[in-house]
Design a protein around this motif. Structure first.
Motif, PDB file in Angstrom:
ATOM      1  N   GLY A  49       0.753  -1.235   0.000  1.00 34.46           N
ATOM      2  CA  GLY A  49       0.000   0.000   0.000  1.00 34.46           C
ATOM      3  C   GLY A  49       0.787   1.292   0.000  1.00 34.46           C
ATOM      4  N   THR A  50       0.040   2.381   0.082  1.00 32.02           N
ATOM      5  CA  THR A  50       0.599   3.729   0.141  1.00 32.02           C
ATOM      6  C   THR A  50      -0.082   4.474   1.283  1.00 32.02           C
ATOM      7  OG1 THR A  50      -1.080   4.744  -1.282  1.00 32.02           O
ATOM      8  CG2 THR A  50       0.821   3.724  -2.386  1.00 32.02           C
ATOM      9  N   GLU A  51       0.459   5.637   1.598  1.00 37.29           N
ATOM     10  CA  GLU A  51      -0.126   6.437   2.678  1.00 37.29           C
ATOM     11  C   GLU A  51      -1.600   6.735   2.398  1.00 37.29           C
ATOM     12  OE1 GLU A  51       1.182  10.291   5.395  1.00 37.29           O
ATOM     13  OE2 GLU A  51       2.189   9.901   3.492  1.00 37.29           O
ATOM     14  N   ALA A  52      -1.908   7.074   1.151  1.00 41.93           N
ATOM     15  CA  ALA A  52      -3.291   7.405   0.792  1.00 41.93           C
ATOM     16  C   ALA A  52      -4.182   6.165   0.747  1.00 41.93           C
ATOM     17  CB  ALA A  52      -3.325   8.125  -0.552  1.00 41.93           C
ATOM     18  N   SER A  53      -3.692   5.084   0.115  1.00 40.81           N
ATOM     19  CA  SER A  53      -4.558   3.914  -0.072  1.00 40.81           C
ATOM     20  C   SER A  53      -4.816   3.155   1.229  1.00 40.81           C
ATOM     21  CB  SER A  53      -3.963   2.966  -1.119  1.00 40.81           C
ATOM     22  OG  SER A  53      -2.834   2.277  -0.617  1.00 40.81           O
ATOM     23  N   LEU A  54      -3.938   3.331   2.227  1.00 40.53           N
ATOM     24  CA  LEU A  54      -4.110   2.638   3.513  1.00 40.53           C
ATOM     25  C   LEU A  54      -4.900   3.465   4.519  1.00 40.53           C
ATOM     26  CD1 LEU A  54      -0.566   1.061   3.925  1.00 40.53           C
ATOM     27  CD2 LEU A  54      -2.688  -0.128   3.319  1.00 40.53           C
ATOM     28  N   GLN A  55      -5.368   4.631   4.105  1.00 42.49           N
ATOM     29  CA  GLN A  55      -6.162   5.480   4.997  1.00 42.49           C
ATOM     30  C   GLN A  55      -7.373   4.713   5.525  1.00 42.49           C
ATOM     31  OE1 GLN A  55      -5.417   8.562   5.935  1.00 42.49           O
ATOM     32  NE2 GLN A  55      -7.314   9.289   6.862  1.00 42.49           N
ATOM     33  N   GLY A  56      -7.506   4.654   6.846  1.00 39.95           N
ATOM     34  CA  GLY A  56      -8.637   3.977   7.468  1.00 39.95           C
ATOM     35  C   GLY A  56      -8.582   2.469   7.443  1.00 39.95           C
TER      36      GLY A  56
ATOM     37  N   VAL B 254      -6.163  11.297  12.418  1.00 42.04           N
ATOM     38  CA  VAL B 254      -7.065  10.153  12.571  1.00 42.04           C
ATOM     39  C   VAL B 254      -7.280   9.501  11.199  1.00 42.04           C
ATOM     40  CG1 VAL B 254      -9.414   9.451  13.159  1.00 42.04           C
ATOM     41  CG2 VAL B 254      -8.238  11.144  14.563  1.00 42.04           C
ATOM     42  N   GLY B 255      -7.197   8.184  11.160  1.00 40.33           N
ATOM     43  CA  GLY B 255      -7.375   7.454   9.903  1.00 40.33           C
ATOM     44  C   GLY B 255      -6.067   7.060   9.245  1.00 40.33           C
ATOM     45  N   HIS B 256      -4.973   7.759   9.600  1.00 39.90           N
ATOM     46  CA  HIS B 256      -3.673   7.387   9.051  1.00 39.90           C
ATOM     47  C   HIS B 256      -3.307   5.995   9.545  1.00 39.90           C
ATOM     48  CE1 HIS B 256       0.691   7.420   8.337  1.00 39.90           C
ATOM     49  NE2 HIS B 256       0.479   8.433   7.521  1.00 39.90           N
TER      50      HIS B 256
ATOM     51  N   LYS C 136     -13.733  -3.658  16.638  1.00 41.72           N
ATOM     52  CA  LYS C 136     -15.063  -4.264  16.583  1.00 41.72           C
ATOM     53  C   LYS C 136     -15.804  -3.909  15.292  1.00 41.72           C
ATOM     54  CE  LYS C 136     -15.728  -4.872  21.553  1.00 41.72           C
ATOM     55  NZ  LYS C 136     -16.508  -4.520  22.768  1.00 41.72           N
ATOM     56  N   ALA C 137     -15.370  -2.837  14.621  1.00 39.03           N
ATOM     57  CA  ALA C 137     -16.030  -2.415  13.384  1.00 39.03           C
ATOM     58  C   ALA C 137     -15.532  -3.158  12.150  1.00 39.03           C
ATOM     59  CB  ALA C 137     -15.829  -0.916  13.185  1.00 39.03           C
ATOM     60  N   VAL C 138     -14.419  -3.901  12.267  1.00 38.96           N
ATOM     61  CA  VAL C 138     -13.873  -4.631  11.115  1.00 38.96           C
ATOM     62  C   VAL C 138     -14.821  -5.761  10.742  1.00 38.96           C
ATOM     63  CG1 VAL C 138     -11.946  -6.034  10.274  1.00 38.96           C
ATOM     64  CG2 VAL C 138     -11.493  -4.078  11.765  1.00 38.96           C
ATOM     65  N   ASN C 139     -15.081  -5.922   9.452  1.00 35.44           N
ATOM     66  CA  ASN C 139     -15.888  -7.061   9.026  1.00 35.44           C
ATOM     67  C   ASN C 139     -15.089  -7.958   8.084  1.00 35.44           C
ATOM     68  OD1 ASN C 139     -16.561  -6.476   6.096  1.00 35.44           O
ATOM     69  ND2 ASN C 139     -17.403  -4.621   7.021  1.00 35.44           N
ATOM     70  N   LEU C 140     -15.552  -9.169   7.948  1.00 32.02           N
ATOM     71  CA  LEU C 140     -14.807 -10.197   7.219  1.00 32.02           C
ATOM     72  C   LEU C 140     -14.621  -9.853   5.739  1.00 32.02           C
ATOM     73  CD1 LEU C 140     -13.398 -12.906   7.346  1.00 32.02           C
ATOM     74  CD2 LEU C 140     -15.622 -14.041   7.147  1.00 32.02           C
TER      75      LEU C 140
END
Length: 239
Positions: free
Chosen positions: A33-40, A151-153, A168-172
């Motif tokens: 990834g990249t800094e932008a694409s890995l946001q969040g 936040v999100g980085h 807890k918000a991660v989904n499969l």
């Protein structure tokens, strides 16, 4: 040592030499990834790396472990959203089979829902248990104090309650999509030291990884340290 690269760009560093017991150690680092694409996507990437060895399209978690054990291979796989590192220590005779199995684990995980839920509970539980502890609180406070990312980085240091909320918000489906989009070897680095045949190893690596490309490109994210003045921070713990 011999340095080269596969046609897809994967870098190789190989040092073949005789060793006691014909042992060989290999290390494969996938960079993602990249800094932008890995946001969040920090937590999603963490889950993806943590679930790789929990099952493939062909094997269950215990079967993966048993297969490596039969090859006398000591294996460690771990990482986060920015990359995954896999290490194997085995013998010359077992290296090819161990690499075949590693490639299956990295390329064809099936992310069983039961393993996903168990992993989520374990990660969230570890943070919940550490929240009252002064050392954990201090470490988190220090990290947040010196963190210059928003936040999100992918490297942002959140409070422990916010970490639990994000986990807890991660989904499969997010995890499966992350693997499909970010995993590949064109930016990977592979090293081997010990008793192996260089030509055979190169051929095998090309067969296993030479056409495995990520949909999302990789660019290294610089690591900066925020300048912070000395200060006194007071943290309240329940006891």
């Amino acid at each position: 040592s011999q340095r080269s690269a596969l046609p897809n760009g994967m870098k190789l560093v190989l040092l073949a030499k005789k060793t006691k017991g014909a042992t060989v150690s290999v290390n494969l680092r996938l960079r993602l990834g990249t800094e932008a694409s890995l946001q969040g996507k920090a937590e999603i990437g963490q889950f993806t790396a943590g679930l790789l060895n929990k099952g493939t399209e062909r094997l269950k978690r215990q079967e993966i472990k048993d297969s490596f054990d039969k090859l006398n291979a000591q294996v460690a796989i771990g990482g986060n959203a920015e990359g995954v590192t896999a290490t194997i220590t085995t013998t010359r005779d077992n290296l090819a089979a161990a690499l075949d199995l590693l490639a299956e684990v990295l390329k064809k995980p099936n992310f069983p829902s039961s393993e996903f839920e168990e992993f989520k509970l374990a990660v969230a539980g570890r943070i919940e248990q550490s929240m009252p502890e002064p050392q954990a609180q201090a470490s988190n406070a220090m990290g947040r104090l010196t963190d210059e990312t928003p936040v999100g980085h992918v490297r942002h240091v959140a409070t422990m309650p916010d970490q639990i909320k994000a986990i807890k918000a991660v989904n499969l489906e997010d995890v499966k999509a992350f693997h499909q989009n970010y995993y590949g070897t064109e930016s990977a680095v592979f090293s081997a030291v010990g008793d192996f045949d260089t030509a055979s190893l190169k051929t095998q690596l090309n067969n296993l990884f030479g056409s495995w490309k990520a949909k999302q490109s990789y660019t290294r994210i610089p690591r900066n340290m925020k300048a912070v003045a000395g200060q006194k921070v007071t943290l309240d713990t329940p006891d």
